[in-house]
Design a protein around this motif. Structure first.
Motif, short mmCIF file in Angstrom:
data_model
loop_
_atom_site.label_atom_id
_atom_site.label_comp_id
_atom_site.label_asym_id
_atom_site.label_seq_id
_atom_site.Cartn_x
_atom_site.Cartn_y
_atom_site.Cartn_z
N VAL A 59 -15.19 -32.91 13.59
CA VAL A 59 -14.66 -34.21 13.20
C VAL A 59 -13.67 -34.04 12.06
N THR A 60 -12.73 -34.95 11.96
CA THR A 60 -11.78 -35.00 10.85
C THR A 60 -11.98 -36.32 10.12
N LEU A 61 -12.17 -36.24 8.82
CA LEU A 61 -12.44 -37.42 8.01
C LEU A 61 -11.40 -37.55 6.92
N GLU A 62 -10.98 -38.76 6.69
CA GLU A 62 -10.00 -39.05 5.63
C GLU A 62 -10.73 -39.25 4.31
N ALA A 63 -10.54 -38.34 3.37
CA ALA A 63 -11.19 -38.45 2.07
C ALA A 63 -10.38 -39.33 1.12
N GLY A 64 -9.06 -39.12 1.12
CA GLY A 64 -8.19 -39.95 0.29
C GLY A 64 -8.61 -39.95 -1.17
N ASN A 65 -8.75 -41.15 -1.71
CA ASN A 65 -9.16 -41.30 -3.10
C ASN A 65 -10.63 -41.66 -3.22
N ASP A 66 -11.42 -41.28 -2.22
CA ASP A 66 -12.83 -41.63 -2.22
C ASP A 66 -13.54 -41.09 -3.45
N ILE A 71 -17.80 -38.83 -0.75
CA ILE A 71 -17.48 -37.62 0.00
C ILE A 71 -18.76 -36.83 0.29
N GLU A 72 -19.62 -36.76 -0.70
CA GLU A 72 -20.90 -36.06 -0.50
C GLU A 72 -21.73 -36.75 0.57
N GLN A 73 -21.73 -38.08 0.57
CA GLN A 73 -22.47 -38.83 1.59
C GLN A 73 -21.91 -38.57 2.98
N ASP A 92 -3.01 -36.69 -1.07
CA ASP A 92 -2.54 -36.48 -2.44
C ASP A 92 -3.28 -35.35 -3.15
N SER A 93 -3.92 -34.48 -2.39
CA SER A 93 -4.71 -33.34 -2.89
C SER A 93 -6.06 -33.82 -3.44
N LYS A 97 -13.28 -33.37 -9.40
CA LYS A 97 -14.59 -33.97 -9.12
C LYS A 97 -14.90 -33.94 -7.63
N GLN A 98 -13.88 -34.18 -6.80
CA GLN A 98 -14.09 -34.12 -5.35
C GLN A 98 -14.44 -32.70 -4.91
#
Length: 353
Positions: A59-66, A71-73, A92-93, A97-98
């Motif tokens: 799967v591919t997931l969009e993390a963005g500014n999450d 992200i851990e969830q 945006d990299s 913290k991510q």
């Protein structure tokens, strides 16, 4: 359910026709290749390669500014769902913290690693192979972790010994349960996954349910340990003795119940375990009333007592799984037959002679 007659074609090959509605719903037409799963409990399952019940492997997931916690969830949910690789994208990299959140997941979940990493994309992969996993042994390990936590937490509560790193040890229990939960989830969609584990569906369900309760035992041990660290002085001697006795019986409840599930004890042990749980319930109720009437008892102690009660219930749940397993496998019927035979007049006469 439909019934179909098995027929033979040239060369003695057995054939059976497929239900038309099912074939159309699965886009199955003449020439379509299907997978046949011959399961160890006697089932034959037909599954199309793109079956909707099969777990997604990538799967591919969009993390963005999450938020890092989100992200851990996401990664934990993908792991539990049985996904083999997750590509996280952040146009945006990723922030520091991510990155740390991703590292926590790879550190706390079995078999998970970062396979590839760029400035805007991270691929997290699970390298576990079901053929190399023993769910039964994992349940044994989870039992050891949970009960050692329970024992040490009660020692801290009743003797005032230095507290342990309860959260870290609870993470060990969570890690083992997460792996078992992952394979249970994957096996819901693919019977070949169960075959690779060497289990039948009822066996896997029973082990998964047992692991679920053991993970809760570990949670309550952590809670008892935390209470022990926060107590204002030690409880009175009679209360300490009562708590220690209850805790020891609860330890036995959980240990014996798991022994039934993994095949180290018979169904009579499950019955005795449930009888012990009933006795423990009464003693906990009596001690709770005693603490309430004392008035000056530290309220935190009632939280520990509540966790003891809940631990006993989880042990009882496991014993009930054992009884269910015995009914399913005919063990109770066999026991009854043996008892009836032993009580026949001829057997009695032989005994008297």
């Amino acid at each position: 359910m439909e019934t179909r007659k098995v027929q033979t074609v040239g060369g003695g090959t057995y054939t059976v026709s497929l239900p038309k509605e099912w074939a159309e719903s699965e886009n199955c037409t003449a020439g379509t290749t299907v997978n046949l799963h011959t399961h160890i409990d006697g089932l034959l399952v037909i599954q199309t390669p793109e079956s909707r019940t099969a777990p997604r492997n990538h799967v591919t997931l969009e993390a963005g500014n999450d938020d890092p916690a989100e992200i851990e969830q996401l990664l934990r949910a993908a792991y539990a769902a049985g996904v083999e690789s997750v590509v996280l994208e952040a146009p945006d990299s990723f922030t520091d913290k991510q990155h740390r959140a991703i590292e926590r997941v790879t550190r706390n979940l079995t078999g998970v690693t970062v396979a590839e990493e760029t400035e805007s994309q991270v691929t997290v992969q699970t390298l576990l192979d079901a053929r190399e996993v023993s769910v039964r042994q994992s349940v044994r390990q989870l039992q050891f972790v949970a009960l050692s936590m329970h024992r040490d937490a009660m020692a801290a509560l009743t003797t005032g010994t230095a507290g342990d790193r309860w959260a870290d040890r609870d993470d060990q229990a969570d890690r083992l349960y997460a792996m078992i939960d992952r394979y249970f989830e994957r096996s819901l969609g693919r019977l070949d996954e169960i075959d690779a584990l060497g289990l039948t569906r009822p066996e896997l369900f029973t082990l998964w349910g047992t692991a679920n309760d053991l993970e809760r035992v570990a949670d309550h041990a952590e809670r008892i340990g935390t209470v022990a660290d926060q107590l204002n002085g030690q409880p009175d001697g009679p209360i300490v003795t009562a708590l220690a006795d209850i805790a020891q019986d609860i330890h036995t409840i959980v240990k014996d119940a798991v022994s039934v599930i993994i095949g180290d004890a018979c169904v009579d042990t499950a019955r005795q375990t449930l009888a012990t749980r009933r006795d423990v319930r009464e003693r906990i109720t009596s001690l709770d009333r005693q603490l309430f009437e004392a008035g000056d008892a530290d309220y935190r102690l009632t939280r520990a007592l509540d966790s003891l009660a809940r631990t006993a219930e989880h042990g009882g749940n496991i014993a009930e799984f054992g009884l269910r397993m015995a009914v399913r496998d005919g063990a109770l019927t066999a026991d009854k037959a043996d008892t009836d035979e032993a009580n026949t007049p001829s057997s009695t006469a032989e005994t008297e002679s």
